[in-house]
Design an enzyme around this catalytic site. Structure first.
Site, PDB file in Angstrom:
ATOM      1  CG  ASP A 189      -1.947   1.052   1.234  1.00 34.11           C
ATOM      2  OD1 ASP A 189      -2.686   1.152   0.241  1.00 34.11           O
ATOM      3  OD2 ASP A 189      -2.040   1.797   2.228  1.00 34.11           O
ATOM      4  CD  GLU A 246      -2.311   2.796  -3.345  1.00 28.65           C
ATOM      5  OE1 GLU A 246      -3.373   3.413  -3.551  1.00 28.65           O
ATOM      6  OE2 GLU A 246      -1.839   2.594  -2.197  1.00 28.65           O
ATOM      7  CG  ASP A 282      -8.021   3.132  -2.925  1.00 29.65           C
ATOM      8  OD1 ASP A 282      -8.690   3.322  -1.889  1.00 29.65           O
ATOM      9  OD2 ASP A 282      -6.869   2.676  -2.910  1.00 29.65           O
TER      10      ASP A 282
END
Length: 565
Positions: A324, A353, A420
């Site tokens: 992340d 990410e 997201d």
């Protein structure tokens, strides 16, 4: 000839090893007609005496430039090379000295391009199982509940009710285990799970304890059962690893809140002052979330702590990590993480990410691949949100592939949506055909396709948290035709031509065309959003078609995929 457009750089995405003795070279040119472009090459010690020749072929156009490439095998990996270009009836040579009509080969050791030596340790390997991976991302609280004996006093919405940012719906690890047969039947062979460790939020991205499974989801035995049964079914699992930040209630940050600079964990965070102040937020944190203090991955002790956690997760049996906010982690942390992970678990997949330019993370010493937000944006534009032409889509796709090596492209995680982003169904204005077409494009584009849970229904929703609604296990809104087409598309990844990172992408007659070649098999895919009916040359076996009839593909979400052997 436009000399200013000519560009090449050795030891870069323009010149890199595909294997310990195989190599790729790329040359950029203007949009011009060349008679022939060749590479003259040999080992750097014999180049002045004799040279082999490899023909370059045009393979990409990004709207600004054309790109030529050549792949070849080397008997001697101490490579030296220059380019020979035929243009306007004349022959030119392109070396580190630039473009010139005459070239003195006796002094070539001053000016040839070189890749001094292919060291095996420097070749970026492809994680073997990634080439055939079909991922399915699960936001755990909203997918399925399997444990009905747990303390469910935290649940504050009925399953069928709409969820918001603070909703707990009750999904858990047992729910995923119970649905493994369903998942496998879709054609999925890899899962990407959002975080499972102890946290006060429904998304679990604010972790208070990295070693304890959140009791809302289960415990370590439930993880073990899920991994065992998934692996038995041929399904791999990667887990979200949140190393950029933690929750303010993590024991380390709490110690710093109490003891300030006297805390042994003070350097584990980035604090402006002697004490962190939650009201002022005088410490680095994720986004504007003061309750998620940022780890200081520049600190060796903190790196050790987090890397040990990563190794522990892989020791549990997870097949990889999705990092992340990877672009806010220090490069040194990622380099050390990769070294230690790959030494112990060479087949573990390391994904990051990274929403924007990602070259610096994909050079073979940090990440294997990234979440491909750039592809998502191209597809969102082409199939509905901000309409672009087939030519613009092709140019942007080519530019995306040219950003990185073939190995990195092979391990990119390609998706239409995730936890997201708005649901892609929303981008298409609720058009199921366009949604299926875009999904098809994800599967024929180089990389690892990933489907967000509920796309098979399809679920609708705007941005976070609306994109995170519960799965409708009654399938009340799903049509049989849609479900059948969905499964057919997921099955495309079984075609040998759709492995690897190689692709030729063009626009023909207003239709986007993607061609993949591998092992003598060719897959050709056409996508039409032009608003006009377009003809498709009916050569080869049709693997899949949507809104296609009599060799014509129609405009409102239309695709046809052909196979040629």
């Amino acid at each position: 000839m436009n000399k200013y457009a000519l560009f090449h750089q050795s030891d870069s995405r323009y010149a890199y090893a595909l294997g310990e003795k195989s190599f790729r070279i790329i040359l950029r040119t203007a949009h011009e007609k060349f008679g022939k472009i060749e590479i003259l090459y040999n080992n750097k010690y014999d180049f002045t005496k004799r040279r082999d020749t490899a023909k370059m072929v045009k393979f990409a156009d990004d709207g600004l430039f054309d790109y030529y490439k050549a792949d070849f095998e080397l008997s001697d990996v101490r490579l030296a090379y220059i380019f020979r270009i035929e243009y306007g009836g004349r022959t030119y040579y392109f070396s580190e000295d630039g473009i010139q009509e005459d070239y003195d080969f006796t002094l070539a050791y001053y000016t040839f391009f070189q890749f001094p030596y292919i060291n095996g340790a420097d070749v970026m390997p492809v994680v073997g199982w990634s080439e055939k991976a079909v991922f399915y991302q699960i936001f755990i609280d909203r997918f399925a509940r399997g444990n009905f004996k747990k303390d469910d006093s935290y649940i504050n919405r009925k399953w069928e009710e709409k969820c918001d940012r603070y909703t707990f719906a009750g999904g858990d690890l047992n729910g995923i285990t119970a649905k493994l047969g369903y998942i496998k039947d879709l054609g999925v062979n890899a899962l990407y799970l959002t975080p499972v460790f102890k946290s006060e939020t429904n998304h679990k991205y604010s972790i208070t304890d990295y070693s304890t499974v959140d009791p809302q989801f289960g415990d370590k035995d439930d993880i073990a059962e899920l991994l065992t049964k998934a692996h038995a079914a041929g399904i791999r699992i990667i887990i979200d690893a949140v190393f950029n930040h933690c929750d303010k209630n993590h024991a380390c940050f709490q110690d710093v809140l109490i003891n300030g600079k006297n805390s042994e964990f003070y350097d584990s965070f980035i604090i402006d002052g002697d004490f962190p102040d939650e009201q002022k937020g005088n410490y680095a944190h994720f986004a504007d979330c003061k309750y998620m203090p940022k780890w200081n991955t520049n600190d060796p002790r903190t790196r050790r702590y987090l890397i040990d956690i990563a190794l522990d997760y892989l020791g549990w049996g997870f097949d990889g990590l999705r990092l992340d906010v990877a672009d806010e982690l220090s490069h040194e942390f990622l380099r050390q993480l990769r070294r230690e992970v790959k030494e112990k678990y060479p087949d573990a997949l390391l994904l990051g990410e990274v929403w924007h330019n990602n070259r610096n993370w994909l050079r073979g010493e940090q990440l294997d691949g990234v979440m491909n937000y750039k592809l998502q944006k191209i597809l969102a534009d082409y199939f509905g949100a901000y309409p672009i032409t087939a030519k613009q889509a092709a140019e942007r796709m080519n530019g995306l592939l040219l950003m990185n090596t073939e190995q990195a492209n092979t391990m990119a995680l390609n998706f239409l949506d995730n936890h997201d982003t708005p649901r892609f169904f929303r981008f298409t204005g609720g058009n199921k055909d366009k949604l299926l077409c875009a999904l098809c494009a994800v599967f024929v584009f180089p990389g690892m396709p990933c489907v967000f849970y509920g796309t098979e229904l399809p679920l609708d929703g705007g941005g976070d948290p609306d994109c995170r609604q519960t799965f409708d296990w009654t399938f009340s809104e799903q049509s049989g035709a849609y479900a059948e087409n969905f499964k057919t598309i997921l099955g495309l990844k079984r075609q040998p031509a759709l492995t690897g990172g190689n692709a030729v992408i063009t626009a023909e007659n207003g239709v986007l065309k993607i061609v993949r070649n591998n092992g003598g098999e060719r897959i050709t895919a056409y996508f039409n959003t032009s608003g006009k009916v377009k003809s498709v040359v009916p050569d080869g076996e049709v693997l899949f078609s949507l809104n296609c009839k009599d060799g014509k593909i129609y405009d409102d979400g239309a695709a046809v995929i052909k196979i040629n052997i």
